[in-house]
Write an enzyme that holds these catalytic residues in place. Structure first.
Site, PDB file in Angstrom:
ATOM      1  N   SER A 145     -24.544  -9.622   1.470  1.00  0.00           N
ATOM      2  CA  SER A 145     -23.409 -10.437   1.931  1.00  0.00           C
ATOM      3  C   SER A 145     -22.452 -10.608   0.763  1.00  0.00           C
ATOM      4  CB  SER A 145     -23.895 -11.812   2.391  1.00  0.00           C
ATOM      5  OG  SER A 145     -22.795 -12.684   2.544  1.00  0.00           O
ATOM      6  N   TYR A 181     -29.337 -19.327   0.598  1.00  0.00           N
ATOM      7  CA  TYR A 181     -28.984 -18.070   1.275  1.00  0.00           C
ATOM      8  C   TYR A 181     -28.232 -17.141   0.312  1.00  0.00           C
ATOM      9  CZ  TYR A 181     -26.551 -14.894   4.502  1.00  0.00           C
ATOM     10  OH  TYR A 181     -26.058 -13.779   5.129  1.00  0.00           O
TER      11      TYR A 181
HETATM   12  N1  LIG Z   1     -22.984 -13.008  10.475  1.00  0.00           N
HETATM   13  C1  LIG Z   1     -22.468 -13.106   9.270  1.00  0.00           C
HETATM   14  O1  LIG Z   1     -21.451 -13.810   9.054  1.00  0.00           O
HETATM   15  C2  LIG Z   1     -23.077 -12.313   8.122  1.00  0.00           C
HETATM   16  C3  LIG Z   1     -22.303 -12.144   6.965  1.00  0.00           C
HETATM   17  C4  LIG Z   1     -22.834 -11.429   5.895  1.00  0.00           C
HETATM   18  C5  LIG Z   1     -24.108 -10.899   5.978  1.00  0.00           C
HETATM   19  N2  LIG Z   1     -24.850 -11.076   7.114  1.00  0.00           N
HETATM   20  C6  LIG Z   1     -26.209 -10.511   7.135  1.00  0.00           C
HETATM   21  O2  LIG Z   1     -26.309  -9.614   8.213  1.00  0.00           O
HETATM   22  C7  LIG Z   1     -27.679  -9.511   8.627  1.00  0.00           C
HETATM   23  C8  LIG Z   1     -27.741  -9.662  10.133  1.00  0.00           C
HETATM   24  O3  LIG Z   1     -27.293 -10.969  10.465  1.00  0.00           O
HETATM   25  P1  LIG Z   1     -26.590 -11.330  11.841  1.00  0.00           P
HETATM   26  O4  LIG Z   1     -25.315 -11.992  11.517  1.00  0.00           O
HETATM   27  O5  LIG Z   1     -26.610 -10.158  12.730  1.00  0.00           O
HETATM   28  O6  LIG Z   1     -27.603 -12.448  12.329  1.00  0.00           O
HETATM   29  P2  LIG Z   1     -28.222 -12.757  13.783  1.00  0.00           P
HETATM   30  O7  LIG Z   1     -27.210 -12.482  14.834  1.00  0.00           O
HETATM   31  O8  LIG Z   1     -28.809 -14.120  13.651  1.00  0.00           O
HETATM   32  O9  LIG Z   1     -29.369 -11.651  13.903  1.00  0.00           O
HETATM   33  C9  LIG Z   1     -30.493 -11.723  13.064  1.00  0.00           C
HETATM   34  C10 LIG Z   1     -31.494 -10.649  13.457  1.00  0.00           C
HETATM   35  O10 LIG Z   1     -32.647 -10.796  12.611  1.00  0.00           O
HETATM   36  C11 LIG Z   1     -33.799 -10.980  13.417  1.00  0.00           C
HETATM   37  N3  LIG Z   1     -34.728 -11.908  12.773  1.00  0.00           N
HETATM   38  C12 LIG Z   1     -34.519 -13.208  12.443  1.00  0.00           C
HETATM   39  N4  LIG Z   1     -35.620 -13.733  11.919  1.00  0.00           N
HETATM   40  C13 LIG Z   1     -36.556 -12.743  11.912  1.00  0.00           C
HETATM   41  C14 LIG Z   1     -37.913 -12.670  11.494  1.00  0.00           C
HETATM   42  N5  LIG Z   1     -38.542 -13.743  10.982  1.00  0.00           N
HETATM   43  N6  LIG Z   1     -38.574 -11.506  11.626  1.00  0.00           N
HETATM   44  C15 LIG Z   1     -37.952 -10.409  12.165  1.00  0.00           C
HETATM   45  N7  LIG Z   1     -36.680 -10.417  12.563  1.00  0.00           N
HETATM   46  C16 LIG Z   1     -35.987 -11.575  12.446  1.00  0.00           C
HETATM   47  C17 LIG Z   1     -33.277 -11.580  14.739  1.00  0.00           C
HETATM   48  O11 LIG Z   1     -34.125 -11.261  15.827  1.00  0.00           O
HETATM   49  P3  LIG Z   1     -35.317 -12.175  16.416  1.00  0.00           P
HETATM   50  O12 LIG Z   1     -34.792 -13.555  16.547  1.00  0.00           O
HETATM   51  O13 LIG Z   1     -35.631 -11.490  17.711  1.00  0.00           O
HETATM   52  O14 LIG Z   1     -36.438 -12.049  15.438  1.00  0.00           O
HETATM   53  C18 LIG Z   1     -31.970 -10.799  14.901  1.00  0.00           C
HETATM   54  O15 LIG Z   1     -32.221  -9.534  15.446  1.00  0.00           O
HETATM   55  C19 LIG Z   1     -28.431 -10.607   7.865  1.00  0.00           C
HETATM   56  O16 LIG Z   1     -29.108 -10.049   6.775  1.00  0.00           O
HETATM   57  C20 LIG Z   1     -27.320 -11.523   7.381  1.00  0.00           C
HETATM   58  O17 LIG Z   1     -27.680 -12.212   6.231  1.00  0.00           O
HETATM   59  C21 LIG Z   1     -24.352 -11.763   8.195  1.00  0.00           C
END
Ligand SMILES: NC(=O)c1ccc[n+]([C@@H]2O[C@H](COP(=O)([O-])OP(=O)(O)OC[C@H]3O[C@@H](n4cnc5c(N)ncnc54)[C@H](OP(=O)(O)O)[C@@H]3O)[C@@H](O)[C@H]2O)c1
Length: 272
Positions: free
Chosen positions: A143, A156
Site C-alpha cells: 500500500s 496497518y
Molecule cells: N482498499 C484499499 O483502499 C487498499 C489500498 C491499498 C492496499 N490495499 C491492499 O489490497 C489488498 C486487498 O484488499 P481489499 O481492499 O481488496 O480488501 P477486501 O475487499 O476487504 O478483501 C480482502 C480479501 O482478503 C480475504 N481475507 C481477509 N482475511 C483473511 C484471512 N484471515 N485469511 C484469508 N483470506 C482473508 C477476504 O476474504 P474472506 O473474508 O473470504 O477471507 C477478501 O477476499 C490488501 O492487502 C490491502 O491491504 C487495499
C-alpha cells in the site's frame, strides 16, 4: 496432450473472494490463467469459481483457509501439493483504523499474521518450487501507506512497510534464480476494506479495484514497484524526493483524520 491439474501452470491468488483480489482473478481469467482461489469464505469462492469457469473456460481450484493461522497456511501448502504454482499473488490483507490505544492488540496481531507472516510463509514455500521449476512471478499487494508511518492506521501501515522491505529483499535474491518479484502499492480503492472511510471532505476519489488489478498485472515482471493512480504516484515521489519523511507522516495523518472522522467521533476518548 491431456491436461491434468498436474501439468498446468497455476496462479494462486490470496484474498480472492472480494475486492482487489477478485479483480485480479477476473483479469487473470481473461488472460486464461488456471487459478487457485484462496480466502475464508468457501461458498463465495465456489460461486466465483463457477462464474469464471463459465465465462472464461479456465481451470480453477478453491481453497478455503484462514491465512492468519498456521493451520490455514498448512492447508494451502497441502492442497497445492503436486501443482505447479508459477505465479503467486500475495493479496489478502486487513486493517484496523482508529487511535492506536483504542485498538485491540489481538486484532493487530492477527493483521500482522495475515499481512506479514502469510506472504512470507507462502513466498518461502512457493518460490523454492518456482526456482526448481525454472522460474515464476510473485506479486505483493502492499500500500502507499507502507512508505512511511501513518497515524490512525499505525499497525496497518507498519505491516505494509514490512511487505515492501521484505519483498525488495527477496526480489534481489530471487532475480538471478528466475523468480520475478513485483510490489503493488495502491492507495484508497473502493473495496470493503475502505468501506468505513468517507472521502467527501477530501479531493480523493478511491480507485476502482478493476483498474488497480489491470494496471498492476500489465506491469508484473516489468517493474519492481507498481503504483496505480496519479495522486498515489505523486505522494510516493514527493515522500521520497521532495519532503522529509516526517512531513509525509503528518500529511497522511491529516488525510486519515478526515476520512475516518465519523468513526473517530464514535471512539471513546483517549486520555492524554
Ligand atoms: N482498499 C484499499 O483502499 C487498499 C489500498 C491499498 C492496499 N490495499 C491492499 O489490497 C489488498 C486487498 O484488499 P481489499 O481492499 O481488496 O480488501 P477486501 O475487499 O476487504 O478483501 C480482502 C480479501 O482478503 C480475504 N481475507 C481477509 N482475511 C483473511 C484471512 N484471515 N485469511 C484469508 N483470506 C482473508 C477476504 O476474504 P474472506 O473474508 O473470504 O477471507 C477478501 O477476499 C490488501 O492487502 C490491502 O491491504 C487495499
Amino acid at each position: 496432450m491431456t491436461y491434468t491439474p498436474q501439468n498446468l501452470n497455476w496462479t494462486l491468488v490470496t484474498g480472492a473472494s472480494g475486492g482487489i483480489g477478485l479483480a485480479y482473478v477476473k483479469e487473470l481469467a481473461k488472460k486464461q490463467h488456471s487459478l487457485i482461489l484462496v480466502a475464508r469464505n468457501e461458498s463465495k469462492l465456489n460461486e466465483i469459481s463457477e462464474d469464471i469457469n463459465k465465462e472464461f473456460g479456465v481451470q480453477t481450484k478453491v481453497i478455503s483457509a484462514d491465512l492468519s493461522t498456521p493451520k490455514g497456511i498448512e492447508k494451502v501448502i497441502e492442497e497445492t501439493n503436486g501443482l505447479n504454482v508459477s505465479t503467486l499473488i500475495n493479496n489478502a490483507g486487513k486493517e484496523e483504523s482508529g487511535h492506536f490505544l483504542n485498538l485491540s492488540t489481538k486484532d493487530m496481531l492477527s493483521s500482522i499474521a495475515l499481512n506479514c507472516s502469510a506472504p512470507m510463509l507462502l513466498t518461502h514455500h512457493f518460490s523454492e518450487k518456482m526456482v526448481n521449476n525454472g522460474g515464476g512471478h510473485i506479486l505483493f499487494v502492499a500500500s502507499i501507506v507502507g512508505f512511511q508511518g501513518v497515524p490512525l492506521i499505525a499497525n496497518y501501515a507498519g505491516t505494509k512497510s514490512y511487505v515492501i522491505a521484505f519483498a525488495e529483499g527477496v526480489a534481489s535474491e530471487l532475480k538471478s534464480k528466475g523468480v520475478n518479484v513485483s510490489i503493488a502499492a495502491p492507495g484508497f480503492t473502493d473495496t470493503n476494506l475502505a468501506s468505513e472511510m468517507n472521502f467527501d471532505e477530501t479531493p480523493i476519489k478511491p480507485l476502482k479495484a478493476s483498474f488497480v488489478a489491470k494496471y498492476t498485472l500489465d506491469r508484473l515482471g516489468k517493474k519492481r514497484i507498481i503504483i496505480p493512480g496519479f495522486i498515489n504516484k505523486f505522494l510516493f515521489f514527493s515522500g521520497k524526493y521532495l519532503q522529509p519523511r516526517k512531513i509525509n507522516t503528518l500529511a497522511f495523518g491529516q488525510v486519515f483524520s478526515k476520512v475516518l472522522k465519523k468513526k473517530l467521533s464514535q471512539e471513546k476518548t483517549v486520555e492524554a
